[in-house]
Design an enzyme around this catalytic site. Structure first.
Site, PDB file in Angstrom:
ATOM      1  CD  GLU A  36      12.933   1.978  11.317  1.00 22.97           C
ATOM      2  OE1 GLU A  36      13.115   2.920  11.904  1.00 22.97           O
ATOM      3  OE2 GLU A  36      13.436   0.699  11.748  1.00 22.97           O
ATOM      4  CB  CYS A  70      11.809   9.850  10.071  1.00 25.34           C
ATOM      5  SG  CYS A  70      12.371   8.682   8.647  1.00 25.34           S
ATOM      6  CD  GLU A  85       8.521  12.816  13.317  1.00 23.88           C
ATOM      7  OE1 GLU A  85       7.510  12.089  13.649  1.00 23.88           O
ATOM      8  OE2 GLU A  85       9.433  12.322  12.632  1.00 23.88           O
ATOM      9  CE  LYS A 121      -2.386   2.660   3.206  1.00 24.49           C
ATOM     10  NZ  LYS A 121      -2.054   3.680   2.540  1.00 24.49           N
TER      11      LYS A 121
END
Lengths: 1003, 1003
Positions: free
Chosen positions: B759, B793, B889, B678
């Protein structure tokens, strides 16, 4: 070493011997014949030798033409790949397609049977006796031995005994018709005027199916019971009985049987025992026997042989970590033989001597020794094996005037094991016969004093030491802790001693151990002996959430310093704990025997496994603790290393209460995590002893915390705790999945995504292929299924048997099961005892009832009286994959037998349950074994052996699917699960200046 | 190669030269002085050399006594460890405790400053001009160069330009007082009668802070704008301007600047450029320049040097996978110099020549060539560096009557970089000066024709090829795919071409790809260009649960055959896909530029990373696919191997839409799992191209299935699916934890305990130590924080700056940030563009508002007009650990600046958030770097470099804590997560016969 004069005489006699037989060859080395060719190829091609010997082994079980054809192809390939001599007959017949296959089948069948007949005097008593008479006509005396399959049951032992009795009955009739062979003695009715005409050899372990040094006394008594019946019959015939010596494992037992039997009839002269010169013990055993005979005033006879199980003895010892009991330099054995021959001949007054050797040097030495010592002819004789070294036997007969052939007889199946031993003996690089007749080594060399040769070889070996494997950082390489060795009287005695000793500590109260301090709680829980629940072993303080929380806090506080302790230092604590565990290995075993009902060997193995985990993970961490350089680009330095995760909850099972606890805890600790350890409620004392090991190793406070307690009270609490980063669990599927699910929910304040290392259940199958060696398969299936009452996640709970062999297998399986004795494991006579607790007992009994409705009860063993948590050993046949007891884990002594139509179906059934832990296959088809390797998808697959007892490093343990997370305890990847990798990259270029790779690599 | 007569004349002249300077030594090699001793130690001890050069580099930033003391100890140890000469002064002073330290500080400070002064003509314009006059008195002309720190901002570039203008102003005044140096030319106001008295050299990249070949035209224009101002002033003085050559990266840009400037004032004679003989391009560049000058009818001047960035050029090329642009055999450079000198001298009519060398062979060759070609003295001159090779400069002056010294001046900080280059040059093994004056090699050898020496060395290297690393099974070893090389015009041109090409495919409808077939759905979703959302790139068919279920079923059906496909074959599919990806690397980059707004280099790097994953995992699987033998016991054979788990759901992010997708999918596939993929809803076209790669590699149907769709519709469905055994996810913390939690719930019919490889986010910090090299730290922080708009990231979102350096750092950081241009990344002038989508834009803008209230806005960049999803580049100062923007974040171009009191606090703050992904440290303190290695606990730590751009194999990527599960993509353990290990144990002993280890090891 002999005097040089004596040695010169020996050599001179040997040369005469060689001269007298010059030009003759044993039939085995006759390259004109098929067998000689086969021997020749085997000696030149190791791989062919393996395939040929294995084919010989499986041959008797190839009862259909299809099986035979398939195996020939699998072992030897098609005719192109085959050595030309093998296909010759077939080629002549125009070997094509199935017709060619049939011809090849016939050629091979007749040749392999011929090979066997070379060594076997007959397949039936009748045929054997006929051939013995022929041998007598040629002047050869005989000692007769009945070949037997491994004796797996009392029925088989009884049948074997009866064969001897029938043989003796037949010989009784025949010997009336036999004249004594000519000789120097005075009695014409005896051979050579002094020796009984009837002479038999008996293997003692064939007389008792459970012979085992662990139950030394029981084994001796059981063997003696049948040996006695044979000996009586021998005496009635004025015959000779020699008790054969088998493997080292049974040596002392055999000596004991001999001594007791000897004392029962101290006056009867013709009782002997075989000794093996290759055993390092034999000098001592011989001295002991001679002294004993003199002391008791009884006559004895010794047949001295070199020994025929050298491969087996060395492999078995090395696999178990024991000193190899046999000489590893061939000349040492030869020298021992001469040394021991002299000793016996010196004592000829009390001891009759049979020299069993084909080695011309050895025979010459015995002849010269006898002459030097003036030994009368009736006090020594020579023996060689039937079918071997025909020139030698002729030569002996000519010189000594008397020789006896060792003549086995019986059916092909057991015959093949005997045949393989003989082939091995003849093709070994060091074989005297091979050197003499196949390679024609220099006669001087063949006749050299073996003591001199041995000394030379010892010096040569010392001068070129084997390249030693080395472990990390100066440690010796990892090796498994040696298994308990019940051949050692001290090991046998240690168990009752230790049991008595730990029993003195009954009733003690056990505290928790948190942050380096003992903590008492108000709530206590008793721990009991499942074989006698009224025996309370101790009272255990129970941790609640308060104490569990304290333990987590202590672990968290200890973590930073422990994480920063260098890996070598962390490893040293484990090595220290291992050292301590070794010093109390019997006590640690005894606690398990009492607290959870393990048999002696099982309990000891649990402790050695714990030691193995400590030693292995210590070394693994030293390996992984070294940062790894990555990449090859200049001007940058990449290091890859591992970091611990924080607080680890170790939730342990009761079935390997020390080993699994130690493994999980040691892995967590050595990787730098701090542990909160919850032992099983059924084995808290064993768990306490783990805490003691770490405490005595002076592990810093808080690194290991011991918190026994009810799962219902503090299990979820621990799992959910936000400060727990790692959960190592071994136990049931239900609990494992619950932990896995709860741990995945992030709690407020949680620092890490939790990792769960879980080992859960199994529903393990062993497949019995239609060519399986049942002598091995039956006992291995039984021990895999019923050892420690089947309470191992690795235990065999299904045996899937191919249709063709099903009935034979089941018959022997059930018969052997019937022999097994159930009761408290502190008595080594019992191979099975009570299960863990009342709950287990009820659950298992329910499954047995279900099983009875699903299939046919094949065996339901007796249950001893008393209050122990006993369930019967149960075998249920006719089970299909859809049955409950074929799918669900029972965790008890219940074995389902399934009949599969072929190997593919067997594999499919084996893989059917949701578990995938262990599995096994007994097969001698190379293709089936290869297929199983690929398609029998379990974590630990075992081929041609039992499926329990995985060893650290050699068999990393753990399954996938619903058996676990694919972690492998005791394997090279295990510690990785307890750590997170980190990469550190340094740009080493400054102002355009990059140091050379070597300079910059230093940290 | 020269004619042998010419070479003989060169050698003869060289010998005379050596004779004329016999006994003289450059001051650098004078072992009586501190510097000579330091050179001597450096040449004898590589590690000391590294430490000394690094110390020299950091020295100017050691502005306090404490810093200096600490660094001396860290670099050189205590006085015991130090080379005796270093501690001498201190020892004399009775170096003890802090007093000794102070003495040592003084000794080292004065000696290092002396070293720098050796090479630098002055620290200020005034001092420099004074020293120039002294040099003139000794007969030396000069070319003046202003030392400069790396130019990080327009302010710095402007200041640097102004320094030149001021210098020229001063020189203008001074030159009035200077007589021309004596010489053969006719004009007494000129040096030697023909040369301008004012002569300066300028480094072009110092005139523009963002010089970058990716934006070639923009860079050239910006540099030219300032160079032009300097040139005008030079012309006003009738001076000489030489444009210096720096690293290869800027070579073509420098040539272009020279050509344009030349054409702007075609009549003015005194404009030159430096060329470097060590560049492999230089022959071609020189030919081009000469032809161009003739064609244009313009005079040029070339200063030819050997080149001073050899380490840098080789390291940089090797790190990036490019051909090394410089000669790797020293003699090749020397030979090129002579060859190119001849070419220039042959063209002396159009090209004035400055020979920049200290090599007596080279100088002799130029002298002889000039004589042979009758070059007039005013058409060539000799240059050497100030402070180096004093005997050589004296010799040249004596013979040629004219020499010019290259004289840098300026402050210590930039001076140290220059010093390190000089030290490196003098201590290199191949240095002519080292050989001539420090080692006294044979003169014949020193004067050998370098063309001959180069040929000999080439042959020698061919005869002993380097031991090549090899990959598995005959493959070349893994190496990262080369980075895009914008020095190549074809690479620069490829991007606009590819953008135009992929744009022709706008508006296409993209189907799903399930079981090898394209599947259309009714529901379509557009995908757009975030820099221009009205540009619809394509319509994407959306998978619902029906299609997701079909894909899982297809994967499940394909699994058994794929699992049983051997690892090498599976690996070959990946290698095939890599091959295809390479052929369309620019198109794959262009799609990313349009679909998610990556800059050229960022987009290209994503594709090379995808190729790396394919190549690396292919090799890794070949390594892991080989069963591993375990244990050493005879009679048993243990193999450890890995098995795939089944169906893997790969749920990919949009930020590395090809690389991360490919990495996760390739790992799953090559290990034998089948994939349901996906892609992110923001990058489905890039995802489609991954499907195309696998399709064209002819991966079997069902092994890889492409199912874009709304997470809300089919995300949970996939995760919950009982037939999914493995989920590989990269994305947000929230989604990651949700997946982790859902996957842990066992569904009815589920076969495996699911494994989640996740992750998630990061909150990454870079620490700026008080001794950091800001020239490197500032641009690296900016690119780490704002590259691809901070949407990595790994991006830097916090910079933690030590108090002592905080203000200097921030000033330069903000100034540089101001220079950065924001706009659509298809134009390479923009280093920053729009963020991913409207949601991201809103979220980031909210964080910016929060940040403004929490700290002080240091920089808020402009936002271009248009409908793109732009947010301003934002830097917020005064942030503390407890602030929201220090903890959460943001995933956008927002950088928090934090002021820490010391390094320990900085580390503590860096570790504070719940994430632990990447981190960085700029420091030149060995102890701080070591501390960071230990204590800055992130998955990827980078020392003295940016913190994004982890490369496969070299920097395995991934974090722990809440950043991920501790898996490391592109690392040696990654594939293990996609498999379960299995152990197969075979008892190889049958009937007591165990084949030798070697025989039984065969499978």
């Amino acid at each position: 070493m002999h005097s040089s004069e004596l040695n010169a005489r020996i050599v001179s006699r040997g040369k005469e011997f060689f001269t007298s037989i010059a030009g003759e060859k044993p039939s085995l080395f006759d390259k004109g014949a098929w067998m000689g060719k086969a021997m020749d190829w085997s000696m030149r091609n190791d791989q062919f030798k393996v395939q040929l010997f294995r084919f010989v082994d499986v041959f008797p079980s190839l009862t259909t033409s299809r099986l035979l054809t398939e195996h020939i192809r699998e072992y030897f390939g098609d005719e192109e790949a085959m050595p030309p001599f093998m296909a010759t007959g077939a080629k002549v017949a125009g070997m094509l397609g199935s017709f060619g296959g049939a011809v090849l089948n016939r050629v091979l069948t007749s040749n392999v049977e011929d090979m066997a007949r070379q060594f076997i005097v007959g397949e039936t008593t009748k045929e054997a006796v006929k051939n013995l008479e022929k041998l007598r006509k040629d002047g050869f005396a005989a000692v007769v031995d009945v070949l037997g399959e491994a004796t797996l049951s009392e029925e088989e032992a009884e049948a074997y005994t009866n064969t001897y009795l029938e043989l003796l009955e037949t010989l009784k009739k025949e010997q009336g018709t036999w004249k004594g062979l000519p000789g120097t003695g005075g009695d014409p009715d005896l051979d050579w005027g002094h020796a009984p005409r009837v002479n038999i050899a008996v293997k003692p372990t064939a007389l008792y199916c459970l012979a085992n040094p662990q139950d030394f006394e029981g084994s001796v008594v059981a063997i003696l019971n049948r040996m006695r019946r044979i000996f009586r019959k021998v005496m009635a015939l004025n015959g000779f009985l020699c008790i054969d010596m088998e493997s080292y494992r049974f040596k002392d037992m055999t000596l004991e049987v001999f001594r007791r039997l000897r004392l029962e009839h101290p006056g009867y002269p013709h009782l002997g025992i075989a000794l093996q010169a290759y055993q390092k013990d034999t000098d001592r055993d011989l001295d002991g026997l001679l002294a004993w005979a003199k002391e008791q005033g009884v006559p004895i006879s010794i047949r001295l042989v070199k020994g025929a199980y050298w491969d087996y003895e060395t492999v078995r010892a090395r696999q178990n970590g024991w000193e190899v009991p046999v000489w590893t330099i061939k000349a040492e054995t030869d020298a021992a033989f001469e040394r021991q021959s002299r000793k016996i001949l010196e004592n000829h007054a009390v001891c009759h001597f049979a020299c069993g050797s084909h080695n011309i040097r050895t025979i010459s030495a015995v002849m010269e020794l006898a002459r030097e010592l003036n030994v009368p002819p009736d006090r020594y004789e020579f023996q060689v094996l039937y079918g071997m070294a025909e020139p030698v036997r002729k030569g002996i007969l000519r010189v000594a005037g008397r020789i006896r052939l060792y003549c086995p007889y019986g059916s092909m199946v057991p015959g093949m094991g005997y045949l393989v031993r003989r082939l091995l003996e003849n093709t070994a690089n060091e074989s005297f016969l091979r050197k003499s007749f196949a390679e024609e080594a220099r006669i001087e060399q063949l006749l050299e004093d073996p003591a001199v040769a041995a000394e030379r070889e010892r010096e040569a070996r010392a001068a070129r030491p084997e390249k030693e494997r080395t472990g990390p950082d100066g440690l010796p390489p990892f090796g498994n802790e040696p298994m308990v060795d019940f051949t050692r009287p001290d090991h046998r005695a240690a168990f009752p001693d230790a049991l008595a000793r730990v029993r003195t500590q009954r009733g003690k109260t056990y505290p928790l151990f948190i942050n380096g301090k003992e903590v008492l709680t108000a709530e206590l829980m008793p721990t009991v002996n499942p074989n006698n629940p009224s025996e309370v072993l101790g009272q255990i303080c129970q941790a609640g959430t308060k104490e569990a929380g304290d333990a987590v806090a202590a672990a968290k506080a200890a973590f930073p310093a422990w994480r920063d302790t260098d890996p070598r230092t962390r490893a040293d604590y484990l090595l220290k704990a291992a050292l301590i565990a070794r010093t109390r290995i019997f006590d640690l075993s005894a606690w398990q025997i009492l607290e959870i009902g393990k048999q002696w060997d099982q309990a000891y193995a649990d402790v050695t496994e714990a030691i193995d985990f400590l030693e292995y993970y210590a070394r693994e961490m030293m390996r992984l603790g070294e940062p790894q350089r990555l990449g090859h680009a200049p001007g940058e330095l990449n290091h890859y290393c591992y970091e611990p995760r924080g607080v680890a909850a170790v939730i342990a099972p009761w079935n390997f209460p020390l080993a699994i606890s130690t493994g999980m805890a040691a892995a967590a600790i050595v990787t730098g995590n701090c542990v909160v350890y919850k032992p099983s409620g059924l084995t808290p004392i064993v768990g306490w002893h783990l805490a003691e090991l770490f405490r005595e190793a002076r592990l810093p406070d808080g690194v290991f915390n011991y918190v026994p307690g009810r799962s219902s009270v503090m299990g979820d609490y621990l799992v959910d705790h936000p400060d727990v980063s790692l959960i190592a669990f071994t136990g049931s599927l239900e609990t494992g999945l619950r932990i896995n699910e709860r741990a995945a929910r992030v709690q407020p304040g949680q620092a890490n995504v939790k990792r769960v290392i879980c080992e859960m259940g199994g529903k393990n199958a062993i497949i019995i292929d239609d060519d399986a060696d049942l002598d091995e398969a039956v006992p291995q299936v039984l021990s895999s299924a019923f050892g420690f009452q089947g309470q191992k996640c690795s235990a065999c709970s299904r045996v899937i048997v191919l249709d063709a062999i099903h009935d034979r297998f089941v018959a022997r399986l059930v018969a052997m099961a019937r022999a097994i004795s159930v009761g408290p494991p502190e008595d080594p006579a019992h191979s099975m005892g009570a299960v863990a607790d009342d709950n287990a007992m009820k659950r298992i009994r329910e499954y047995i009832e279900i099983g009875k409705t699903e299939g046919q009860l094949l065996h339901e063993g007796p249950v001893p009286a008393g209050t122990g948590y006993y369930v019967p050993m149960t075998i249920i046949g006719g089970i299909r994959p859809e049955h409950c007891i074929a799918r669900e884990e029972i965790f008890g002594p219940v074995l389902a037998v399934m009949r599969a139509k072929d190997f593919d179906e067997a594999i499919q059934w084996a893989n059917a349950p949701r578990f995938a832990l262990t599995g096994g296959v007994f097969s001698r088809s190379p293709e089936h074994l290869a297929k199983a390797r690929r398609e029998f998808r379990v974590g630990n697959l075992y081929l041609n052996r039992g499926i329990t007892g995985a060893l650290v490093e050699r068999q990393p343990f753990g399954g996938s699917r619903m058996s676990g997370g694919g972690t492998k305890a005791g394997g090279p990847d295990y510690l990785l699960h307890f750590m997170d990798p980190r990469t550190v990259t340094e740009n080493t270029m400054r102002r355009g200046f990059a140091p050379s790779d070597e300079e910059s690599g230093r940290l």
